[in-house]
Design a protein around this motif. Sequence first.
Motif, PDB file in Angstrom:
ATOM      1  N   ALA A 169      41.146  45.428  44.311  1.00  0.00           N
ATOM      2  CA  ALA A 169      41.467  44.051  43.954  1.00  0.00           C
ATOM      3  C   ALA A 169      41.686  43.213  45.208  1.00  0.00           C
ATOM      4  O   ALA A 169      41.209  42.069  45.296  1.00  0.00           O
ATOM      5  N   ARG A 170      42.367  43.766  46.205  1.00  0.00           N
ATOM      6  CA  ARG A 170      42.587  43.045  47.473  1.00  0.00           C
ATOM      7  C   ARG A 170      41.264  42.751  48.159  1.00  0.00           C
ATOM      8  O   ARG A 170      41.032  41.654  48.643  1.00  0.00           O
ATOM      9  N   ARG A 171      40.364  43.768  48.203  1.00  0.00           N
ATOM     10  CA  ARG A 171      39.042  43.570  48.804  1.00  0.00           C
ATOM     11  C   ARG A 171      38.270  42.488  48.072  1.00  0.00           C
ATOM     12  O   ARG A 171      37.621  41.643  48.681  1.00  0.00           O
ATOM     13  N   ALA A 172      38.326  42.483  46.756  1.00  0.00           N
ATOM     14  CA  ALA A 172      37.608  41.496  45.967  1.00  0.00           C
ATOM     15  C   ALA A 172      38.142  40.097  46.231  1.00  0.00           C
ATOM     16  O   ALA A 172      37.366  39.141  46.340  1.00  0.00           O
ATOM     17  N   LEU A 173      39.460  39.966  46.367  1.00  0.00           N
ATOM     18  CA  LEU A 173      40.047  38.657  46.661  1.00  0.00           C
ATOM     19  C   LEU A 173      39.674  38.165  48.064  1.00  0.00           C
ATOM     20  O   LEU A 173      39.447  36.992  48.273  1.00  0.00           O
ATOM     21  N   ARG A 174      39.589  39.101  49.027  1.00  0.00           N
ATOM     22  CA  ARG A 174      39.209  38.721  50.389  1.00  0.00           C
ATOM     23  C   ARG A 174      37.749  38.262  50.452  1.00  0.00           C
ATOM     24  O   ARG A 174      37.418  37.393  51.236  1.00  0.00           O
TER      25      ARG A 174
END
Length: 106
Positions: free
Chosen positions: A99-104
């Motif tokens: 989820a963090r990677r997708a937001l970045r």
Amino acid sequence: MAGKAKRETIRERAERLWREDGAPRGRKAEYLERARELAAIENNPGVGLLPNPVSAHPERAPGAPSVEEADLMENLGEFPSLLDDQGTRHLFPMTRSKARRALREE
């Protein structure tokens, strides 16, 4: 008339198979299909004994491939990504790191 008698015989066989298995609810259609397959096997017993046309093909040159090679680049398809085929994000839950990677990436 012969077709009607044949259908009736298949239906009776399906009923008998269904009862022998304990008459499971909602599965009569499966037993009807099974009875049709058994009738087809009984009516055509030699079909399974026919030679394989690929291995018995007379024009095939010795050493030649029996199947033409596939065009690999055309058959590879797309690699999976965070987006689905419509360009939207997947709706199923992700791990925190994904989820963090997708937001970045947005």
